[in-house]
Design an enzyme around this catalytic site. Structure first.
Site, PDB file in Angstrom:
ATOM      1  N   HIS B 250       0.396  -0.939  -0.222  1.00  0.00           N
ATOM      2  CA  HIS B 250      -0.272  -0.012  -0.030  1.00  0.00           C
ATOM      3  C   HIS B 250       0.980   1.202   0.014  1.00  0.00           C
ATOM      4  CE1 HIS B 250      -3.048   2.987   1.224  1.00  0.00           C
ATOM      5  NE2 HIS B 250      -4.164   1.221   0.773  1.00  0.00           N
ATOM      6  N   ARG B 270      -6.772  10.302  -0.027  1.00  0.00           N
ATOM      7  CA  ARG B 270      -6.456  10.622  -1.518  1.00  0.00           C
ATOM      8  C   ARG B 270      -7.788  10.633  -2.011  1.00  0.00           C
ATOM      9  NH1 ARG B 270      -3.628   6.810  -3.620  1.00  0.00           N
ATOM     10  NH2 ARG B 270      -3.517   5.241  -1.523  1.00  0.00           N
TER      11      ARG B 270
END
Ligand SMILES: Cc1cc2nc3c(=O)[nH]c(=O)nc-3n(C[C@H](O)[C@H](O)[C@H](O)COP(=O)(O)OP(=O)(O)OC[C@H]3O[C@@H](n4cnc5c(N)ncnc54)[C@H](O)[C@@H]3O)c2cc1C
Ligand code: SF4
Ligand code: SF4
Ligand code: FES
Lengths: 256, 629
Positions: B250, B270
């Site tokens: 990740h 995000r």
């Protein structure tokens, strides 16, 4: 950067045990659980501790640090002086299995007694609820079941005899969550009082103080529940809900 | 002679995460007497950590969404290494699985119309993730847990016993799957963590739902449960694993302080507007959009920013590229000397949202950084870097029934392979758990109706001897030391960027570690003894690590969660290949054997969902549909 910290950790099982002294290295940014893990990896490989996420999300690592109920993974070592002795003991309200691990089955038994969500006739995909109406229950659903609130509540903390009749703040809050769920059609007010012991709570707020999720257990769940039990629809959100016909209350639901 | 408790169930589910709980609910709904076994307490499985959401094309926020679009996104994200049938079933069934949760009492965040709200996430064309703030996994687990309780309440009313048809064995670890003389599954062997006592459950059908393997790596977002037990149990029972080389790093794990390195920073940061910057303050992701995605991502900051308001007329910002791309980009920036003080890059939400919006939308992130790093994310940027997060590889299964290749074994959730190809999109795991958990429960229940089994005593004796071995050895090594070395080896040599020589080194090192694992010893009683637990977990971690390293050496291309420095390109020839791991001989000292297996060509109607021009980027000439359609 690291230093040697002084720890006293409860060791023992089967109802017997003692506080044992350890010295353990601690580095910048570490939490109590890191120190316990370092102990395991070095001098005490059999030291029992329950943990899982190490990020404050699973509610496994509950214990008492210097007498205060806390998650070990969210208790930073920087909150102590370097020369302070950090004492770690298991939760006091539940029987000790070994070292820092307690038998929390009381909580699972209480959870089984609360009648489950009842969505009535609404079909999956057809629920319509407004954000403002779900926010109350959502706050309670943040609960990670660390059981620190139940550990702290004086009704059962040193009163084994009350456990049978008192579900503890965690599960009284679960009742409140379902009662305030805009789509639930059951009515658990009577059993909250009769079976789950809402009346024992004298709103000291000690449960709220220790909740790592900062849920306002007393103000938002327990007090409104008490008010509902005496029939005063106080909570403005749900009062509104019932006005616009979202909440259909059937007859009283028995304990499960 | 050590005492053993013996029980019988129709279906045994190993794992109490989303996949396991959903499988158990299904098996019980089909009338089967079902056991759930979990290493941790009920309600605390790794799934609680999931943050961002569960992907399902309900079309609540953008009505253009449907299963076909979701299917396409999933295949693209996985760079076409996915088992397309799994991706199809997943995309089609995810909405029903989410709605069902709501009918069981889940409370998702809402849209203005009062429907389940959906958020944007990397690689998903439309807002698609059903969510509850940033604690969606907790909601999923709690809802399934409460559904199980409600089924137990029904059983209590009928039989006077909550556990009559559905029982949870918490804090119990399975160390072996048992097989009969015909090679069918006939039971499981486990120890109860609290007491160290052994249990044998006789059962024709076992569902593996044990999650992932991250604890073999040093920097990981995964918890202690992720020791690859299910992967190893399957191998040891003779089943196969596919594509173990594809491991998702990740892009955004915490990098500081050291003790929390690896803990996840959700992609929702995000999705909700957060941007990545290097030490020059530059939004570097614009420099890293790969060719296959050039048409779908914004080329300027202005366009990227407009997309949050008007997604139909702008392209998405490159911060929302699939995870493998973002992780590699961060890795490159840090290597080029443009990293943050603690070796990551900056993730900035503070300059993008008002403080109250940050707290409302990302409460756990706010809390996590404040408590663990003394950082107020409403005022300062976070420092983040890649962390080992998810394994796409896993048990080879039949897509429709989740059956593994030996009779009586089923697998669902992270432990199964194929669904996510070479890279999983965020949010696709939670929905995967529900879709294939249900299918596995159904598959197992159906199988259990037809088969009866008895456990041969020899199997039990062998399993018990193996479990007790660490106590019998004297003066062996400390399991913690061996574990640390394993993690370091995997992190350094089989990490995010891989090379032939390093992989060879890793395989050699793992061979030595395997010998050391066979020699670890522990002392003391068996009640809640973490050293003993780790000693037994090590067998699994080494076995699974060997699969990862060997498959990584074999696959000479870069694709999704497998990046080879020495073979940087994606190869259409390799796309057709599944790498299958098995044990050459059964037993812990068998060695891992690798086989290349050709993938089944995609069904015509599914391949028709893509433009030929896009397919050309992934497929060989011979696989392309003929030009006229
Ligand atoms: C921090 C974090 C955030 C994430 N966020 C998201 C997200 O937003 N959206 C998304 O889709 N995915 C997300 N993921 C991925 C997703 O959470 C996992 O892939 C998923 O939860 C795995 O679920 P599972 O049911 O397969 O297994 P798990 O939930 O991991 O459960 C495994 C179970 O198996 C048990 N078990 C293991 N071995 C044994 C054994 N030997 N004996 C007995 N029991 C055993 C464990 O005790 C546990 O109960 C996230 C992952 C992490 C780490
Ligand atoms: S407020 Fe009530 S439930 Fe909470 S600790 Fe006090 S008495 Fe117990
Ligand atoms: S309400 Fe708070 S203190 Fe109580 S169990 Fe839940 S998270 Fe823990
Ligand atoms: S380990 Fe999960 S809350 Fe501490």
């Amino acid at each position: 950067m690291g230093y040697k910290a002084k720890f006293r950790v409860w060791r023992g099982d089967g109802g017997e045990g003692e506080l044992k002294d350890y010295t353990v290295e601690v580095n910048e940014g570490e939490v109590v659980l890191d120190a316990i893990h370092r102990l395991q990896a070095t001098e005490a490989p059999d030291l029992a501790v329950r943990w899982n996420c190490k990020a404050g999300k699973c509610g496994s690592c509950s214990a008492e640090v210097n007498g205060r109920p806390r998650l070990m993974c969210m208790t930073r070592m920087s909150t102590f002086e370097e020369d302070e002795t950090v004492t770690v003991t298991p939760m006091r309200t539940f029987p000790v299995i070994r070292d820092l691990v307690t038998d929390v089955s009381y909580n699972y038994e209480k959870a089984r007694e609360v009648p489950s969500f009842d969505g009535g006739d609404v079909k999956p995909g057809e629920f319509r609820m407004q954000q403002v109406d779900v926010e109350r229950s959502q706050e309670f659903r943040k609960c990670i079941e660390c059981f620190l609130c139940n550990n702290t509540c004086h009704v059962i903390r040193d009163h084994e005899e009350n456990k049978e009749h008192f579900a503890g703040p965690r599960f009284l809050m679960r009742v409140a969550e379902l009662e305030m769920h805009p789509a639930d059609v059951a009515d658990r007010r009577q059993i909250a009082q009769d079976d789950f012991g809402l009346g024992y709570c004298n709103i000291t707020k000690c449960c709220t103080d220790v909740c790592p999720e900062h849920i306002k257990i007393t103000d938002n769940a327990l007090i409104p529940m008490k008010e509902r039990v005496v029939g005063r629809r106080y909570d403005p959100l749900v009062w509104l809900g019932s006005k616009i016909g979202v909440v259909k209350r059937g007859k009283e639901t028995p304990k499960a | 002679m050590t005492e053993i408790e013996r029980l019988q169930y129709d279906v045994v589910v190993i794992g109490a995460g989303g996949a396991g709980l959903r499988a158990a609910i299904e098996a019980r709904l089909q009338g089967k007497k079902t056991a759930i076994i979990s290493k941790s307490l009920f309600g605390k499985a790794h799934t609680v950590m999931a943050e961002g959401g569960a992907a399902a094309a309900m079309g609540n926020v953008n009505a253009n969404d449907n299963w076909q679009v979701h299917f396409r996104d999933t295949m693209r994200g996985g760079k076409f290494l996915n088992n397309w049938r799994m991706a199809e079933l997943h995309a089609k069934e995810a909405p029903d699985r989410i709605w069902e949760l709501e009918a069981w009492g889940a409370i998702f965040d809402r849209t203005k119309e009062g429907k389940i709200s959906q958020r944007n996430f990397g690689g998903h064309q439309y807002p698609r993730l059903a969510h509850v703030g940033d604690r969606t996994g907790l909601e999923l687990i709690r809802t399934c847990q409460q559904k199980i309780v409600s089924l137990q309440q029904e059983d209590y009313r009928e039989f006077g016993d909550y556990d009559a048809k559905l029982r949870v064995f918490a804090e119990t670890t399975v160390t072996r799957l048992l097989k009969d003389a015909e090679g069918k599954i006939c039971g499981v062997f486990a120890y109860i963590r609290e007491t160290g006592k052994f249990v044998v459950i006789e059962t024709p059908a076992v569902v593996l739902a044990t999650g992932g393997i991250g604890k073999s790596f040093k920097v990981t977002s995964n918890s202690w449960e992720y020791t690859g037990d299910g992967h190893a149990l399957a191998l040891l029972a003779g089943a196969s694993l596919i594509n173990m080389e594809v491991v998702q790093f990740h892009p955004t794990g915490m990098v500081w302080p050291p003790s929390v390195k690896g803990i996840l920073v959700t992609e929702s940061v995000r999705g909700d507007g957060g941007v990545l910057k290097n030490s020059d303050g530059k939004r570097f992701m614009f420099d890293y959009v790969p060719d296959v995605f050039k048409d779908q991502y914004a080329t300027t900051e202005e366009e990227g920013d407009r997309w949050y308001e008007d997604a139909d007329n702008n392209r998405r910002p490159p911060e929302l590229l699939p995870r493998d791309e973002v992780a590699r980009a961060i890795n490159s920036e840090v290597k080029a000397g443009r990293g943050s003080p603690h070796g990551g890059v900056f993730l900035d939400i503070a300059s993008r949202l008002k403080p109250e919006q940050v707290i409302k939308r990302l409460p756990s992130m706010h809390h996590q950084f404040k408590e663990l790093a003394d950082v107020d994310i409403t005022a300062e940027p976070m420092e983040v870097g890649p962390t080992c997060h998810y394994v796409m590889g896993g048990v080879e299964v039949d897509p429709d029934t989740a059956a593994a290749l030996i009779p009586g074994l089923f697998a669902a959730g992270e432990v199964s392979g194929g669904m996510h190809g070479s890279n999983r999109l965020g949010g696709n795991s939670l929905s995967d758990l529900l879709v294939f958990g249900r299918r596995a429960g159904e598959g197992a229940a159906e199988y259990a109706s037809e088969v009866t089994v008895t456990v041969p005593e020899s199997e039990v004796e062998a399993a018990m001897a193996e479990a007790l071995a660490p106590y019998d050895r004297e003066g062996g090594e400390n399991p913690y030391a061996v574990h640390q070395e394993l993690q370091q080896t995997m992190n350094d040599l089989v990490g995010i960027i891989r090379r032939e020589e390093e992989l060879e080194q890793a395989i050699e090192a793992l061979g030595k570690l395997r010998e050391r694992v066979a020699n670890v010893s522990v002392q003391g009683g068996r009640g809640y003894h973490p050293g003993w637990h780790l000693a037994l977990d090590l067998r699994n971690m080494v076995l699974v690590s060997e699969c990862v390293a060997k498959a990584a050496l074999e696959r000479q291309e870069s694709r999704g969660g497998h990046t080879r420095d020495d073979y940087p390109a994606m190869s259409p020839e390799w796309r057709k290949v599944n790498l299958v791991c098995r044990l050459a001989s059964e037993g812990a000292d068998g060695f891992v054997e690798l086989k290349r297996q050709e993938m089944e060509p995609m069904r015509e109607d599914l391949i028709g969902l893509f433009e030929v021009d896009e397919l050309k980027k992934y497929l060989t000439e011979g696989e392309l549909p003929s030009e006229e359609n």
